[in-house]
Write a protein that holds these residues in place. Structure first.
Motif, mmCIF file in Angstrom:
data_model
loop_
_atom_site.group_PDB
_atom_site.id
_atom_site.type_symbol
_atom_site.label_atom_id
_atom_site.label_comp_id
_atom_site.label_asym_id
_atom_site.label_seq_id
_atom_site.Cartn_x
_atom_site.Cartn_y
_atom_site.Cartn_z
ATOM 1 N N PHE A 163 0.682 -1.276 0.119
ATOM 2 C CA PHE A 163 0.002 0.131 -0.182
ATOM 3 C C PHE A 163 0.772 1.112 -0.079
ATOM 4 C CE2 PHE A 163 -2.024 -3.472 2.130
ATOM 5 C CZ PHE A 163 -3.353 -3.702 1.459
ATOM 6 N N TYR A 164 0.487 2.035 -0.897
ATOM 7 C CA TYR A 164 1.496 3.145 -1.207
ATOM 8 C C TYR A 164 1.059 4.333 -1.541
ATOM 9 C CZ TYR A 164 5.890 5.392 -2.900
ATOM 10 O OH TYR A 164 6.807 6.495 -3.186
ATOM 11 N N TYR A 165 0.434 5.198 -0.541
ATOM 12 C CA TYR A 165 -0.131 6.549 -0.663
ATOM 13 C C TYR A 165 -1.288 6.385 -1.609
ATOM 14 C CZ TYR A 165 4.099 7.968 1.542
ATOM 15 O OH TYR A 165 5.111 7.955 2.376
ATOM 16 N N SER A 166 -2.133 5.428 -1.790
ATOM 17 C CA SER A 166 -3.280 5.144 -2.563
ATOM 18 C C SER A 166 -3.011 5.134 -3.885
ATOM 19 C CB SER A 166 -4.259 6.437 -2.473
ATOM 20 O OG SER A 166 -4.799 6.655 -1.282
ATOM 21 N N LEU A 167 -1.625 4.877 -4.291
ATOM 22 C CA LEU A 167 -1.389 4.745 -5.669
ATOM 23 C C LEU A 167 -1.119 3.353 -6.125
ATOM 24 C CD1 LEU A 167 -0.598 5.913 -8.525
ATOM 25 C CD2 LEU A 167 1.884 6.196 -7.547
ATOM 26 N N ASP A 171 -4.822 -4.892 -1.917
ATOM 27 C CA ASP A 171 -6.131 -5.173 -1.583
ATOM 28 C C ASP A 171 -6.979 -3.927 -1.465
ATOM 29 O OD1 ASP A 171 -5.359 -8.177 -0.426
ATOM 30 O OD2 ASP A 171 -3.875 -6.777 -0.060
ATOM 31 N N LEU A 172 -8.336 -4.177 -1.465
ATOM 32 C CA LEU A 172 -9.175 -3.073 -1.306
ATOM 33 C C LEU A 172 -9.600 -3.035 0.296
ATOM 34 C CD1 LEU A 172 -11.680 -3.824 -4.231
ATOM 35 C CD2 LEU A 172 -9.971 -1.890 -4.091
ATOM 36 N N THR A 173 -9.326 -1.875 0.703
ATOM 37 C CA THR A 173 -9.569 -1.600 2.327
ATOM 38 C C THR A 173 -10.555 -0.442 2.768
ATOM 39 O OG1 THR A 173 -7.641 -0.009 2.575
ATOM 40 C CG2 THR A 173 -6.946 -2.301 2.551
ATOM 41 N N GLY A 174 -11.021 0.146 1.766
ATOM 42 C CA GLY A 174 -11.737 1.190 2.241
ATOM 43 C C GLY A 174 -11.106 2.523 2.678
ATOM 44 N N ALA A 175 -9.886 2.467 2.618
ATOM 45 C CA ALA A 175 -9.002 3.656 3.107
ATOM 46 C C ALA A 175 -9.222 4.754 2.142
ATOM 47 C CB ALA A 175 -7.323 3.158 3.135
ATOM 48 N N PRO A 176 -9.470 6.103 2.886
ATOM 49 C CA PRO A 176 -9.567 7.359 2.155
ATOM 50 C C PRO A 176 -8.246 7.578 1.455
ATOM 51 C CG PRO A 176 -8.921 7.727 4.309
ATOM 52 C CD PRO A 176 -9.133 6.342 4.360
ATOM 53 N N LEU A 177 -8.530 8.627 0.469
ATOM 54 C CA LEU A 177 -7.418 9.051 -0.217
ATOM 55 C C LEU A 177 -6.094 9.573 0.473
ATOM 56 C CD1 LEU A 177 -6.520 9.492 -3.326
ATOM 57 C CD2 LEU A 177 -7.271 11.786 -3.087
ATOM 58 N N ALA A 178 -5.120 8.877 0.275
ATOM 59 C CA ALA A 178 -4.004 9.519 1.366
ATOM 60 C C ALA A 178 -3.545 11.187 0.978
ATOM 61 C CB ALA A 178 -2.596 8.508 0.947
ATOM 62 N N VAL A 179 -3.494 11.500 0.077
ATOM 63 C CA VAL A 179 -3.068 12.783 -0.067
ATOM 64 C C VAL A 179 -4.007 13.942 -0.376
ATOM 65 C CG1 VAL A 179 -1.021 11.628 -1.585
ATOM 66 C CG2 VAL A 179 -3.018 12.508 -2.958
ATOM 67 N N ARG A 180 -5.102 13.741 0.320
ATOM 68 C CA ARG A 180 -6.278 14.788 0.162
ATOM 69 C C ARG A 180 -5.940 16.038 0.950
ATOM 70 N NH1 ARG A 180 -7.643 11.070 3.959
ATOM 71 N NH2 ARG A 180 -8.934 11.811 5.598
ATOM 72 N N ASN A 181 -5.198 15.803 1.997
ATOM 73 C CA ASN A 181 -4.985 16.863 2.925
ATOM 74 C C ASN A 181 -3.687 16.542 3.987
ATOM 75 O OD1 ASN A 181 -5.020 19.300 4.692
ATOM 76 N ND2 ASN A 181 -6.829 19.494 4.780
ATOM 77 N N ARG A 182 -2.579 16.688 3.560
ATOM 78 C CA ARG A 182 -1.493 16.159 4.429
ATOM 79 C C ARG A 182 -1.302 16.864 5.663
ATOM 80 N NH1 ARG A 182 4.953 14.918 3.208
ATOM 81 N NH2 ARG A 182 5.072 13.594 5.191
ATOM 82 N N ALA A 183 -1.295 18.192 5.601
ATOM 83 C CA ALA A 183 -1.371 19.056 6.667
ATOM 84 C C ALA A 183 -2.170 18.906 7.742
ATOM 85 C CB ALA A 183 -1.505 20.755 6.275
#
Length: 443
Positions: A163-167, A171-183
């Motif tokens: 699993f690498y920053y959503s890229l 597997d499908l985990t249901g995790a949200p987009l990693a890079v949407r708001n890093r701050a």
């Protein structure tokens, strides 16, 4: 040996002081629960103490001389171009955005990582175990993974569960987009969902769980200010693993743990452009600086040598120590004094002022950095409070930074639970992981 699986947690940029405050201050209950049950000490990073170098050292169990990643930014001698792994967005643009993204996501693992280096994922999966990695940038493995974005078609080769920053997502985990708001902590929020999914399914033998948001906050607010911004989020990402197993005791019934950071962090209030004191030699060199470490590369037709460049930096206040190779020796220069050293059968042969390198594990770390075939002919460690401006003109003055030989940049907290092998350097982590599983198979 009880044959437990193992979770490696790397909290980017967390200093020993920050770890100790977290455990003692009551604001990081998950960290405190683990600390109560583990063995805590400190370990030493590599030089330069910069994340791509450090994570490659952790994942391969070797220094820069073997894994060949020299810095955040370096000069590719064969291709005659700058490699930039992400000193800043401006630096990526200055080096060429498309090329820099390719270098960071793909080439660091597929092309730049040394052929003689073996990652922990490769080593474990070659024995039939299942390795997992979440967001760690040194990920090279045997399994082909296609990207999640339809307009990106190039695969990456990582561990079986990758699993690498959503890229890349095995597997499908249901995790949200990693890079949407890093701050706001979206990177570690992504990691926590993936980690929860993996532990819930007990879907690995070894997990590398990398949390990067603490370092991001420390760069912005300084190593003492990151607690208020990022500590609660970091602890929540660790707590997600514990809760997925049913609690800390249930988690530790299943998993041994190694928890540490990749490097330290110190306060910086001044920035310097490393090219300026070397401007007289601009037609002979390439200078790459970022954070608290720099390199100077000699071009093939250079009319200057590394010793001359080192002397030219004697009066530069941003420079504490320079390192170079000369006649089979390494040479450290600081305040116009020099120390020559090289490894021998008794450890190290030295001549000169030994106080020049009074930093942690300095001879070993310096030699390894100089022996990297991708390193510059002159390596530079910044003075206290200083940072080198990157090629995009950015710096962290007013916040925190790292990369130098000094203790604050180089000492990391280390917590182990159920791991018997000694760990004194971050390069000892992968050998300790491999020893853990070797003992488990024997048992």
């Amino acid at each position: 040996m009880n044959g437990k699986k193992l979770v490696l947690i790397v909290v980017d940029g967390m200093t020993p002081a920050a770890f100790e405050r977290a455990v003692e201050g009551g604001r990081a209950p998950a960290l405190a629960q683990l600390a109560e049950r583990g063995v805590y000490r400190q370990a030493t990073s590599v030089f330069p103490s910069l994340t791509p170098v450090c994570l490659s050292s952790i994942a391969t169990g070797s220094g820069p001389d073997v894994h060949e990643i020299p810095h955040l930014v370096w000069w590719h001698r064969t291709e005659r171009r700058i490699v930039e792994y992400g000193s800043s967005f401006a630096a990526l643009r200055a080096a060429g955005m498309a090329q820099s993204i390719t270098d960071t996501i793909y080439n660091m693992n597929a092309e730049h990582l040394g052929r003689d280096a073996v990652t922990v994922y490769e080593a474990l999966e070659d024995t039939g175990l299942v390795a997992a990695a979440v967001n760690i940038t040194c990920y090279r493995g045997r399994t082909k993974h296609l990207p999640t974005l339809p307009w990106v078609t190039k695969p990456a080769y990582g561990p079986k569960r990758f699993f690498y920053y959503s890229l890349f997502e095995s597997d499908l985990t249901g995790a949200p987009l990693a890079v949407r708001n890093r701050a706001a902590g979206s990177i570690d929020a992504y990691a926590s969902v993936v980690g929860r999914w993996l532990v819930t399914r007990d879907g690995f033998d070894f997990l590398a769980y990398y949390l990067s948001d603490f370092d991001y906050a420390s760069h912005a607010h300084g190593p003492d200010g990151a607690d208020d911004v990022a500590l609660v989020r970091t602890d929540a990402a660790i707590r997600a693993l514990l809760e997925a197993a049913g609690g800390v005791d249930e988690f530790l019934d299943r998993y041994a743990v190694i928890l540490h950071s990749d490097h330290g962090q110190t306060t910086v209030d001044r920035a310097a452009q490393l090219e300026l004191p070397l401007a007289a030699h601009a037609d002979s060199i390439v200078v790459t600086g970022s954070n608290r470490a720099g390199q100077v590369y000699l071009l093939p037709d250079a009319r200057v040598d590394a010793a001359t460049l080192a002397r030219a930096l004697d009066v530069e206040p941003s420079v504490e120590t320079t390192l170079r190779l000369e006649g089979g020796d390494a040479v450290a220069r600081r305040e116009r004094e020099e120390l020559r050293f090289r490894p021998d059968a008794n450890g190290w042969a030295t001549s000169g002022d030994g106080s020049i390198l009074d930093h942690p594990d300095a001879l070993h770390r310096s030699w390894s950095a100089l022996a990297n075939p991708n390193a510059g002919e002159l390596l530079i460690s910044a003075a206290a409070g200083w940072e080198f401006v990157d090629i995009g003109g950015r710096h962290h003055a007013g916040g925190g930074s790292h990369g130098s030989l000094v203790a604050g940049d180089s000492i990391v907290p280390l917590l182990t639970i159920g791991v018997e092998a000694p760990i004194e350097r971050i390069t000892d982590v992968t050998p300790a992981v491999l020893a853990h599983f070797a003992h488990a198979r024997v048992a």
